[in-house]
Design an enzyme around this catalytic site. Structure first.
Site, PDB file in Angstrom:
ATOM      1  CB  CYS A  74      -9.029   1.661  -6.565  1.00 32.44           C
ATOM      2  SG  CYS A  74     -10.950   1.692  -6.742  1.00 32.44           S
ATOM      3  NE  ARG A  96      -8.398   1.678   2.472  1.00 36.43           N
ATOM      4  CZ  ARG A  96      -8.909   2.531   3.117  1.00 36.43           C
ATOM      5  NH1 ARG A  96      -9.988   2.606   3.892  1.00 36.43           N
ATOM      6  NH2 ARG A  96      -8.206   3.513   3.047  1.00 36.43           N
ATOM      7  CG  ASP A 103      -7.237  11.418   9.682  1.00 33.21           C
ATOM      8  OD1 ASP A 103      -6.971  10.007   9.041  1.00 33.21           O
ATOM      9  OD2 ASP A 103      -7.179  11.641  10.822  1.00 33.21           O
ATOM     10  CG  ASP A 105      -1.728   1.316   1.390  1.00 30.46           C
ATOM     11  OD1 ASP A 105      -2.439   1.419   0.420  1.00 30.46           O
ATOM     12  OD2 ASP A 105      -2.021   1.784   2.395  1.00 30.46           O
ATOM     13  CB  CYS A 135     -14.983  -0.233  -8.767  1.00 35.69           C
ATOM     14  SG  CYS A 135     -13.885   0.019  -7.296  1.00 35.69           S
ATOM     15  CG  ASP A 161      -1.392   7.528   0.767  1.00 37.86           C
ATOM     16  OD1 ASP A 161      -0.242   7.994   0.280  1.00 37.86           O
ATOM     17  OD2 ASP A 161      -2.626   7.929   0.241  1.00 37.86           O
ATOM     18  CG  PHE A 172      -7.813  11.968   0.652  1.00 30.02           C
ATOM     19  CD1 PHE A 172      -8.005  10.853   0.425  1.00 30.02           C
ATOM     20  CD2 PHE A 172      -9.066  12.881   1.385  1.00 30.02           C
ATOM     21  CE1 PHE A 172      -9.307  10.171   0.437  1.00 30.02           C
ATOM     22  CE2 PHE A 172     -10.075  12.112   1.381  1.00 30.02           C
ATOM     23  CZ  PHE A 172     -10.053  10.793   0.898  1.00 30.02           C
ATOM     24  NE  ARG A 200     -13.164   2.719  -1.381  1.00 28.18           N
ATOM     25  CZ  ARG A 200     -12.170   3.541  -1.183  1.00 28.18           C
ATOM     26  NH1 ARG A 200     -11.063   3.920  -1.983  1.00 28.18           N
ATOM     27  NH2 ARG A 200     -12.187   4.099   0.068  1.00 28.18           N
ATOM     28  CG  ASN A 238      -8.351   1.441  -1.906  1.00 27.58           C
ATOM     29  OD1 ASN A 238      -8.036   0.936  -2.695  1.00 27.58           O
ATOM     30  ND2 ASN A 238      -9.003   0.969  -0.810  1.00 27.58           N
TER      31      ASN A 238
END
Length: 177
Positions: free
Chosen positions: A89, A129, A17, A7, A97, A9, A19, A100, A51
């Site tokens: 994503c 996730r 938080d 991943d 979708c 980030d 982005f 994600r 994501n």
């Protein structure tokens, strides 16, 4: 082929938080770039799966996402590291979708592109996730305690096979020992 999926980030760079919305906001986690370079030196193919719902939500465009990723790639090159691919994503959280995370679509795209079975492939993330996507794709979930990792470790839904490490550097140290 030795493949590891990361991943972005919270694993490679500091998370936010709000982005990461510009190249200037992208700040590497200490040791993460060197960890990727070490993995490269030991023959690992390193791929990012991330994501990026900020695109789907209109917080930033593809040009900005490309500029952020370009900053990451250039910073990696400065320490002798590289990424073999970046998958993302762009869809918002309410999208149907299949790419994600926690859905496995992004990881399955990587498996197809690299023509590999994901069984045993390390998938490193800091959020539930990420780990759920790894399990759904048949890969091995690795949790780092950087980013949102400390909170994720306390989640009762943490997949039981999850391996927990302080950071990406610790994972790289073990995989290259």
């Amino acid at each position: 082929m030795k493949l590891i999926i990361l991943d972005r980030d919270g694993v490679i760079n500091q998370d936010s938080d709000q982005f990461i919305k510009s190249p200037e906001e992208w700040k590497p986690i200490p040791g993460s770039l060197e960890a990727i370079a070490r993995l490269n030196q030991w023959g690992w193919r390193v791929v990012v799966a991330s994501n990026q719902s900020g695109v789907g939500r209109g917080l930033f465009g593809m040009d900005t996402l490309n500029a952020i990723n370009d900053r990451m790639v250039k910073a990696l090159a400065q320490v002798g590291g590289r990424l073999d691919a970046i998958f993302f994503c762009p869809h918002a959280a309410d999208s149907t979708c299949d790419c994600r995370k926690p859905k496995p679509g992004l990881l399955l795209q990587i498996a197809e592109r690299f023509n590999v079975d994901l069984d045993g492939v390390p998938v490193v993330g800091d959020s539930l996730r990420d780990l759920q996507a790894a399990v759904a794709a048949g890969a091995r979930p690795y949790l780092v305690l950087t980013g949102k990792g400390e909170q994720t470790r306390e989640n009762p839904e943490l997949p039981p096979a999850t391996l927990v490490y302080p950071d990406l550097d610790a994972i790289a140290a073990e995989l290259t020992a």
